[in-house]
Enzyme design. Structure first.
Site, PDB file in Angstrom:
ATOM      1  N   HIS A  13       7.155  75.416 -30.316  1.00  9.73           N
ATOM      2  CA  HIS A  13       6.512  76.364 -29.388  1.00  9.73           C
ATOM      3  C   HIS A  13       7.452  76.589 -28.206  1.00  9.73           C
ATOM      4  CE1 HIS A  13       2.710  78.114 -27.556  1.00  9.73           C
ATOM      5  NE2 HIS A  13       3.624  78.233 -26.606  1.00  9.73           N
ATOM      6  N   HIS A  15       9.352  79.550 -25.409  1.00  9.90           N
ATOM      7  CA  HIS A  15       9.547  80.871 -24.799  1.00  9.90           C
ATOM      8  C   HIS A  15      11.015  81.001 -24.405  1.00  9.90           C
ATOM      9  CE1 HIS A  15       5.203  81.669 -24.422  1.00  9.90           C
ATOM     10  NE2 HIS A  15       5.122  80.359 -24.258  1.00  9.90           N
ATOM     11  N   LEU A  16      11.686  82.002 -24.947  1.00  3.41           N
ATOM     12  CA  LEU A  16      13.101  82.229 -24.636  1.00  3.41           C
ATOM     13  C   LEU A  16      13.333  83.449 -23.751  1.00  3.41           C
ATOM     14  CD1 LEU A  16      15.032  81.416 -27.950  1.00  3.41           C
ATOM     15  CD2 LEU A  16      15.066  80.147 -25.794  1.00  3.41           C
ATOM     16  N   ASN A  41       5.492  86.850 -26.703  1.00  2.00           N
ATOM     17  CA  ASN A  41       4.862  87.533 -25.560  1.00  2.00           C
ATOM     18  C   ASN A  41       5.888  88.087 -24.573  1.00  2.00           C
ATOM     19  OD1 ASN A  41       5.466  84.853 -24.805  1.00  2.00           O
ATOM     20  ND2 ASN A  41       3.916  84.855 -23.201  1.00  2.00           N
ATOM     21  N   LYS A  98       0.702  84.894 -33.595  1.00  2.00           N
ATOM     22  CA  LYS A  98       0.233  84.157 -32.414  1.00  2.00           C
ATOM     23  C   LYS A  98      -0.953  84.870 -31.787  1.00  2.00           C
ATOM     24  CE  LYS A  98       0.184  81.237 -28.977  1.00  2.00           C
ATOM     25  NZ  LYS A  98       1.142  81.156 -27.883  1.00  2.00           N
ATOM     26  N   ASP A 247       6.432  74.389 -25.222  1.00  2.00           N
ATOM     27  CA  ASP A 247       5.913  75.505 -24.424  1.00  2.00           C
ATOM     28  C   ASP A 247       6.798  75.715 -23.201  1.00  2.00           C
ATOM     29  OD1 ASP A 247       4.282  77.656 -23.758  1.00  2.00           O
ATOM     30  OD2 ASP A 247       2.767  76.424 -22.772  1.00  2.00           O
TER      31      ASP A 247
END
Length: 344
Positions: A13, A15-16, A41, A98, A247
């Site tokens: 999980h 976020h890049l 997202n 997701k 995350d």
């Protein structure tokens, strides 16, 4: 000196971001992790196969030369999703969809308003073997923010599992004893990712002695009893149902230290070291490898990484900040010590 060699972990999980932010943070994950499940997202969100493949190309371009890191791509579930999109995604190698309930977290405005209208889409996911990744919080304004995960279980998660019993579900970044219990009691088609912050911190770390914006994330940190329940879950008899998902969610320092600060903690820099601390404190270092390197891969139906990394019982000081585009980024435990260091 104590050392610990484990199969190279995966971050299930992550976020890049995109653009300069992506270029700033991708190398940190690529140093430690073999693969990562990339959250969709962005603004605008990654909703089509074409979006995902284009984003994957940008991620690959941001990696250090010679990196073997592999991004595992996901699509953002919207009210407009169809069974046909699920089939297209499967054919293109997309690993999951997701769920962001509309308004639940960063860039969730395009999220689902009524999941039960998408049951045919979920049934197609089950048929195709595509995973369903769930941000498990209700967004009803009458529900207290500390209760939104527990409320989601009864209102959404249990009814969906009853209607689509063979759907493979990851309850993402669980934060409560109730969520851990749901996963422990559910079938083998339900698993959970757990972050370093929810294993190490509680809501006192957010609110006592002043508001600490760099400890603000969603789902929000909970009581100490919930933290203890998560540690018990990831080290207990059914620990195979839980796996590493940081995350890690970078936001510029200026966006965090703000009258309306952004939610998210950036942990990618020292992720595996932070988890090692959790397992060491719990007297369960022997279970770190399964949590970090085996359980997630098995649930996703992919082989474990072929290489290893070595952790050394040697203290390191986390930088106060690191460059992030035109600004700076404050990592988890900035300026503090971690008792483990990866040998690079």
């Amino acid at each position: 000196m104590q050392t610990l060699t484990i199969i190279r972990p995966d971050d299930m999980h992550l976020h890049l971001r995109d653009g300069d932010a992506l270029k700033a943070v991708a190398p940190y994950t690529a140093r430690q992790m073999g693969r990562a499940v990339i959250m969709p997202n962005l603004k605008p969100p990654v909703v089509s196969v074409a979006d995902a493949l284009a984003y994957k190309a940008r991620i690959m371009a941001a990696l250090p030369e010679g990196s073997a890191f592999e991004p595992l791509m996901t699509l953002y579930l919207t009210d407009q999703a169809t069974p046909e999109l699920v089939r297209e995604a499967k054919a293109a190698g997309i690993v999951a969809f997701k769920l962001y309930p509309a308004g639940a977290t960063t860039n969730s405005d395009s999220g689902v308003t009524d999941l039960f209208k998408l049951i045919p889409v979920l049934e197609e996911m089950a048929k195709q073997g595509i995973l369903f990744l769930v941000h498990g919080e209700v967004t009803d304004p009458e529900i207290d923010i500390f209760d939104r995960e527990a409320a989601f279980i009864g209102r959404v998660m249990k009814p969906v599992l009853a209607q689509v019993p063979n759907l493979k579900v990851v309850f993402e970044h669980i934060t409560t004893a109730e969520a851990a219990r749901l996963v422990l009691e559910a079938g083998d088609n339900v698993a959970a990712s757990v972050t370093p912050q929810h294993l190490l911190l509680n809501r006192n770390d957010l609110l006592v002695g002043g508001v600490r914006p760099h400890h603000f994330c969603l789902p929000v940190l909970k009581r100490e009893t919930h933290r203890q329940a998560l540690v018990a879950a990831v080290t207990g008899e059914k620990a195979h149902k839980f796996f590493l998902g940081t995350d890690s969610a970078p936001h510029a320092k200026s966006a965090k230290e703000n009258a309306c600060g952004c939610a998210g903690m950036f942990s990618a820099m020292t992720a595996i070291e932070l988890y090692a601390e959790v397992f060491e404190k719990a007297g369960a270092l022997d279970k770190l490898e399964a949590f970090a390197s085996e359980n997630g891969a098995r649930f996703y139906g992919i082989p474990e990484n072929a290489d290893t990394i070595t952790l050394v019982k040697q203290s390191q000081t986390v930088p106060a900040s690191v460059p992030y585009g035109d600004g700076e980024l404050v990592p988890m435990r900035a300026g503090g010590e971690i008792g483990w260091t990866v040998q690079y």
